[in-house]
Design a protein around this motif. Sequence first.
Motif, PDB file in Angstrom:
ATOM      1  N   MET A  47     119.095  30.232  15.669  1.00  0.00           N
ATOM      2  CA  MET A  47     117.985  29.299  15.553  1.00  0.00           C
ATOM      3  C   MET A  47     117.625  29.036  14.093  1.00  0.00           C
ATOM      4  SD  MET A  47     117.669  28.761  18.704  1.00  0.00           S
ATOM      5  CE  MET A  47     116.189  27.771  18.866  1.00  0.00           C
ATOM      6  N   LEU A  48     117.593  30.080  13.275  1.00  0.00           N
ATOM      7  CA  LEU A  48     117.189  29.918  11.883  1.00  0.00           C
ATOM      8  C   LEU A  48     118.222  29.161  11.053  1.00  0.00           C
ATOM      9  CD1 LEU A  48     115.588  33.416  11.227  1.00  0.00           C
ATOM     10  CD2 LEU A  48     114.406  31.211  11.198  1.00  0.00           C
ATOM     11  N   LEU A  49     119.486  29.226  11.457  1.00  0.00           N
ATOM     12  CA  LEU A  49     120.522  28.532  10.694  1.00  0.00           C
ATOM     13  C   LEU A  49     120.372  27.016  10.767  1.00  0.00           C
ATOM     14  CD1 LEU A  49     123.747  30.624  11.447  1.00  0.00           C
ATOM     15  CD2 LEU A  49     122.506  30.467   9.283  1.00  0.00           C
ATOM     16  N   LYS A  50     119.618  26.511  11.733  1.00  0.00           N
ATOM     17  CA  LYS A  50     119.498  25.062  11.844  1.00  0.00           C
ATOM     18  C   LYS A  50     118.162  24.525  11.357  1.00  0.00           C
ATOM     19  CE  LYS A  50     118.344  25.088  16.799  1.00  0.00           C
ATOM     20  NZ  LYS A  50     117.227  24.162  16.835  1.00  0.00           N
ATOM     21  N   VAL A  51     117.402  25.376  10.657  1.00  0.00           N
ATOM     22  CA  VAL A  51     116.091  24.966  10.174  1.00  0.00           C
ATOM     23  C   VAL A  51     115.996  25.201   8.668  1.00  0.00           C
ATOM     24  CG1 VAL A  51     113.608  25.426  10.306  1.00  0.00           C
ATOM     25  CG2 VAL A  51     114.984  25.473  12.385  1.00  0.00           C
ATOM     26  N   GLY A  52     115.467  24.226   7.927  1.00  0.00           N
ATOM     27  CA  GLY A  52     115.145  24.398   6.522  1.00  0.00           C
ATOM     28  C   GLY A  52     116.314  24.289   5.550  1.00  0.00           C
ATOM     29  N   ARG A  53     115.963  24.412   4.252  1.00  0.00           N
ATOM     30  CA  ARG A  53     116.966  24.528   3.196  1.00  0.00           C
ATOM     31  C   ARG A  53     117.395  25.981   3.104  1.00  0.00           C
ATOM     32  NH1 ARG A  53     112.992  21.293   0.782  1.00  0.00           N
ATOM     33  NH2 ARG A  53     113.715  19.232   0.127  1.00  0.00           N
ATOM     34  N   HIS A  54     118.672  26.210   2.937  1.00  0.00           N
ATOM     35  CA  HIS A  54     119.184  27.566   2.784  1.00  0.00           C
ATOM     36  C   HIS A  54     119.736  27.708   1.370  1.00  0.00           C
ATOM     37  CE1 HIS A  54     119.275  28.969   7.149  1.00  0.00           C
ATOM     38  NE2 HIS A  54     118.702  27.779   7.160  1.00  0.00           N
ATOM     39  N   ILE A  55     119.089  28.554   0.577  1.00  0.00           N
ATOM     40  CA  ILE A  55     119.453  28.736  -0.830  1.00  0.00           C
ATOM     41  C   ILE A  55     119.725  30.220  -1.063  1.00  0.00           C
ATOM     42  CG2 ILE A  55     118.639  28.538  -3.218  1.00  0.00           C
ATOM     43  CD1 ILE A  55     116.898  26.196  -2.332  1.00  0.00           C
TER      44      ILE A  55
END
Length: 369
Positions: free
Chosen positions: A259-267
Amino acid sequence: MSEAVAPVTWPSADPLQRRAIALVSGGLDSMLAVKVMQEQGIHVEGVNFFTGFCVEGHTHAIRKKDKDKNKRNNALWVAEELGIKLNIIDISEEYKDVVLNPKHGYGAHLNPCLDCKIFMVNQATLMLNKARELAGEKGFDFIITGEVVGQRPKSQRKETMPIISSESGADDRLLRPLSALNLPETLPEREGGVDRSRLHDFSGRNRKPQIELARRFGLEDYAQPSGGCCFLTDESYSRKLADLWQARNERRYELDDIMLLKVGRHIRPQPHLKLIISREEGENRFLEGYRYQFTSLTTVSCPGPLALVDGRFESEAELEQAAAIVARYSKGRGDDTVTVEVKDPGGVAREVRIAPARPEDIPKTWLVA
């Protein structure tokens, strides 16, 4: 096993009526496959397997830019439209081995399409066999799918379709109504329960035959014909999943990761540290639900994003670096300093005043997706 029930078309009292179980994805092809069988008087029930990688409508509900997009669960909607019972089965744990160790490899990204189809049909075969054990003559006779020869480069080639039939254990009890005339006869056809002359010979990526058949059936509303909801077919999502495995030094994942992999910018500013930074209010609200699992950062001197820390700070310098990055995406990006609250999963908070990072302080190599 959980079960969601749409309006049911009850089977005929005729003991000779054939019964099929259909893999229902929510797309047009599986919808048409069921209709073709219903047209022949076959009693059909649907099954939809929950893997965690196909949560329709979730991102559409979160992001403002997607507010006008469809948020329904297409599999449930299709079952209701067709008047069939739909069994929704959570196989997310069993499915991990398919994603992590696909015997037939991946598609263009991290999509194990051929292994996935084998696995899904195998699960349906187990249901078919179990239904026979429990219900005797009222069990299912065969399985149907909406597969079309040549439509997908990995799992729907003419030479791979027999592999799905044999390795899943379904063998000739697997019928593809939309492409049947391009394939060998199946058991239900040979036994006379299905009229082969009323099946179809669709092939290739051209969707016009499906759209025309939908029109003939009076189907005007359906999911995008060429669509698919599996995140693993998405390049950006697959890149984030591969990054997760590399950072952990092992190939594993949990449902929260999906679920978290498809939300927000990942830096990822450090090999052991990744920031998941919300892009808008909807993502802010979604990430709020994880503040008791992750250290979080948010700006308090100005409006800004919520960020989760996937990993750990090994020094005060790393914490300040993360705070500066979060400040960069806030309304205070042009200020001399921004106050950022850092809160651990237990709720203990502290504040850091920091100069927002400049664009050149965030190399493109840090941007996972």
